[in-house]
Design an enzyme around this catalytic site. Sequence first.
Site, PDB file in Angstrom:
ATOM      1  N   VAL A  67       0.821  -1.212   0.000  1.00 38.83           N
ATOM      2  CA  VAL A  67       0.000   0.000   0.000  1.00 38.83           C
ATOM      3  C   VAL A  67       0.859   1.268   0.000  1.00 38.83           C
ATOM      4  O   VAL A  67       0.364   2.369  -0.159  1.00 38.83           O
ATOM      5  CB  VAL A  67      -0.989  -0.034   1.196  1.00 38.83           C
ATOM      6  CG1 VAL A  67      -0.265   0.261   2.512  1.00 38.83           C
ATOM      7  CG2 VAL A  67      -2.164   0.901   0.995  1.00 38.83           C
ATOM      8  N   GLU A  77       2.959   2.531  -2.081  1.00 35.94           N
ATOM      9  CA  GLU A  77       3.133   3.306  -3.308  1.00 35.94           C
ATOM     10  C   GLU A  77       1.817   3.581  -4.020  1.00 35.94           C
ATOM     11  O   GLU A  77       1.746   4.448  -4.892  1.00 35.94           O
ATOM     12  CB  GLU A  77       4.095   2.574  -4.251  1.00 35.94           C
ATOM     13  CG  GLU A  77       5.458   2.381  -3.602  1.00 35.94           C
ATOM     14  CD  GLU A  77       6.505   1.755  -4.513  1.00 35.94           C
ATOM     15  OE1 GLU A  77       7.687   1.962  -4.233  1.00 35.94           O
ATOM     16  OE2 GLU A  77       6.160   1.069  -5.483  1.00 35.94           O
TER      17      GLU A  77
END
Lengths: 318, 735
Positions: free
Chosen positions: B695, B697
Amino acid sequence: MKPFTYSRATSVADAAKAAASTQGARFIAGGTNLLDLMKLQIETPTHLIDVNHLGLDRIEPTPEGGLRIGALVRNTDLAADKVVRRDYGVLSRALLAGASGQLRNKATTAGNLLQRTRCPYFYDTNMPCNKRKPGSGCGAIGGISRSLAILGVSDACIAQHPSDMAVAMRLLDAQVDTVGADGVARAIPIADFHMLPGDTPHVETALKSGEIITSVTLPKPIGGTHVYRKVRDRASYAFALVSVAAVFGKDGGSRFAFGGIGAKPWRTPAADAAASSGAKAVAEAALSGARTTHHNDFKKTLVERTLASLYRQKEARS
Amino acid sequence: MKFDTPATTNPIDKGRVVGVAHDRIDGPAKVTGSAPYAYERHDAAPNAAYGWIVGSAIAKGTIAAMDLRAAEAAPGVLGIVTHANAGKLGKGNYNTAPLLGGPAIMHYDQALALVIADTFENARAAAKLVRIDYAPQDGKFDLAAEQGNAVKPPDGGFSGAADSAVGDFDGAFAKAAVRIDQRYTTPDHSHAMLEPHATTAAWNGDKLTLWTANQMIAWSVGEVAKTLGIPKANVRLVSPYIGGGFGAKLFLRADALLAALGAKQIGRPVKVAIARSQIPNNTTHRPATIQRIRIGADKNGVIDAIGHEVWSGDLPGGGTETAAMQTRLLYGGAHRMTAHRLATLDLPEGNAMRAPGEAVGLLALEVAMDELAEACGVDPVELRIRNDVQYDPEAGTQRPYSSRKLVECLRAGADRFGWAKRNPKPGKVRDGRWLVGMGVASAFRNNLVGKSGARIGVDGAGKVIVETDMTDIGTGSYTIIGQTAAEMLGVSLDDVIVRLGDSRFPASAGSGGQWGANSSTAGVYAAAMALRAKLAEKAGYPIDQAQFDDGLVKLGDQSQTLAALAGREGLWAEDSIEFGDLDKRYVQATFGAHFCEVGVDVDTAEVRIRRMGGAFAAGRILNPKSARSQVIGAMTMGAGSALMEALEVDTRFGLFINHDMAEYAVPVHADIPQQDVLFIDELDDKSSPMKAKGVGELGICGAGAAVANAIYNATGLRLRDYPLTIDKLLKAQMG
């Protein structure tokens, strides 16, 4: 940073004398600009004279009904001063538009006037820069120049003056009070304080060797509506692309000074004279003689638009 | 533990600790200043000398002569490392240019010397006395000028194949009722993490220890060994705390190599930080791109043909910015093509920065989708829903998504943001001096997984201890690893001690490509399963019936404490998670929908974000609190890429000229007054036993496009050359 010696001045006269007689001496107050530049060896003083303890940190009324601001009054304190906020609102607003809270806590009135350009070529010692190294050329001309000046520039230098405070001081016709190495005091009108680059962009002010700023004096209040509008790439902590300091007078007389566009804080009588003709006329007058690059030609439009915004707000208020 | 079949119910599903919001367990150490960072290891390496890097003043050429005499004679100087005395150095697999240059110079600010002195100030001052005469050569610094010379790069690595093609793109595009064909550009970006690259190095005989800021411990041990020509066993990396990375610290960089060489030369520990002003040109950056997107659709906006071509540049031997990768997967369409082309440039080397590929690919693709929505007269949220596809559109239905909740994100996000209030006609909403607009963009980021190991034990006091070389770059790894251990062994998070970032610990997946959280906690899961078995065996309980709760191992009414079972010696287990081919059989990716409302000053064209909101589906959210921090941080970075971030290339001198944080603008708090994050419930049983996905990026992917689309909705101005600064808006306005 080059090694340097350090002393603490005990009086203004001694400070000025010591500065003139010591090769490579510089005054240090807040140090928010000087220390950064010393770390990069853009400034290489051999001796620092600390002027923080000279008691030049008071804001006092003058007999003429103006205000004398000690050279060492911190930007935070000046912006918060009750009289400044009441009578010289444009100055308070300009100060608060600059830097960050931490920097304003440290930065001084005199130091702010003396801060140096943010031209990226000035900051990289591998690049040519006539301001940093006279005769080396100008990297910015033909280079990346989006943030740089369009007024008062020369073939030697297109650096912009980065200050917000100085723009308001220019608008208010401040005078810079100094004491020279010979102990003689003089008052320099702010209009004459900053120099245009010409062939000598490394000479930035009218100060002589050893001369120390003791205060900045504002004339008596001019009334009117004080605004400072700073246009920049982010909402805080960025130098101006364009800033406009303005006082809109009740009698229709108004005045304007500009930041982000000049080699020095910019003001022209013609712009003030055009006030009643509106934003476009003021912009045209202010921008007379502008010299742009393909990176910064938008600043001309932006000056006009910023003025238009201020006029629109003024009209909404009245 | 091999993970090659979808996860079934397991202890993580209890959701007692995992999936619950927790403060960072490393938070108090960080805010009290007691967490030791790489440059501050006075405890571990007392008496360290200070190194200062001398970077090249030219972009390309050779050193004609180097005069060290003045620097050597300067106060406090203990030694100077240059190519002439460093000995033969290898080159790592992950860096393109040698980390110590000379005599050949490959880019501006490439390190040419390390000056070592007794104090930081002496080292920095003496470094200025190193005199280098250069023999400059002409270089190529202008991507646009080199676009025509760009070539197809070799397939492989993280990039996969350079090109892809399905069906008859040209034919279908030519016949499409609605066609979008636009060019977009993104500039070079700097990671601008808070902590610069920094290392303290010490040798003990032939054994080297580097206390360093590094995201990938196991990779970098190998890189150090290869570069120095010493066995991996003689290299120890310690990186327990890292002040941000965003990909800048994936690799061995000049700070670590030169600290090692310097410490060797002077026989004393040496520490080196790369100065802020050196970071943009000495280290890596996200490469600029030129992108062409063509979309052919029917009049309802259903895509039939989609094409995405990307040009980027790098030093010889470097790689591409894989900005078309998401276009292979995100939307349906029978006829497809993507292509990446690589130009040779002599700028500093490009490499991964947060969501390489997608972060800038979506800046283009999601604006193109907005343009398609406009052209078809379809709401942009609805347009994306119409083009949803539940399988890999290049491979076909035989390769479905493991889980894909893009539509749910779009719907829930739109609802929560108040999208229905958006006026679809641009330039129609006014609030005082502001023109107001809303924009949407899909978020997409691949879910990568990698082998990850951990060691876990219980001590005689019943404390659970986890050790892995996983890193925490500010993401919250300590906490999610602690949560995982607590969940698995039935203890509270307070009873878990987490030790990270040391190459003496089992090798993890490390932090990068948003693979770290899911992979490393899965590794802890694997080790914890092994420890559970040991504890149960010691208790004499069948493992399939033993319960782990409240610091006890239970069987029916019987129970024994972990402390007692561990005994004075403690009880330890080690394992790693190894992933099978579930990521080949299924597409694994994370999804979201970004929404943004901007105001654009009617006169000055200043853009101010008024609010951002998003809905995201990324499998099990291990720690909603730190996950939210990751997402809002990434959204902020996405806003920066839309509005202000750009390394400015001086094509005459071949450098990024705005190489400090005054001139490379990133958003400040005042730029983004309000951010809202909604996580959509999702468990992905094919990603790992944690059923989580990355999560870290996802939040940057598409965020900037939502800003750009909001600007269009506010003003009717469509800008395709990032960042969307005032000068460009004014020019667009004037035609």
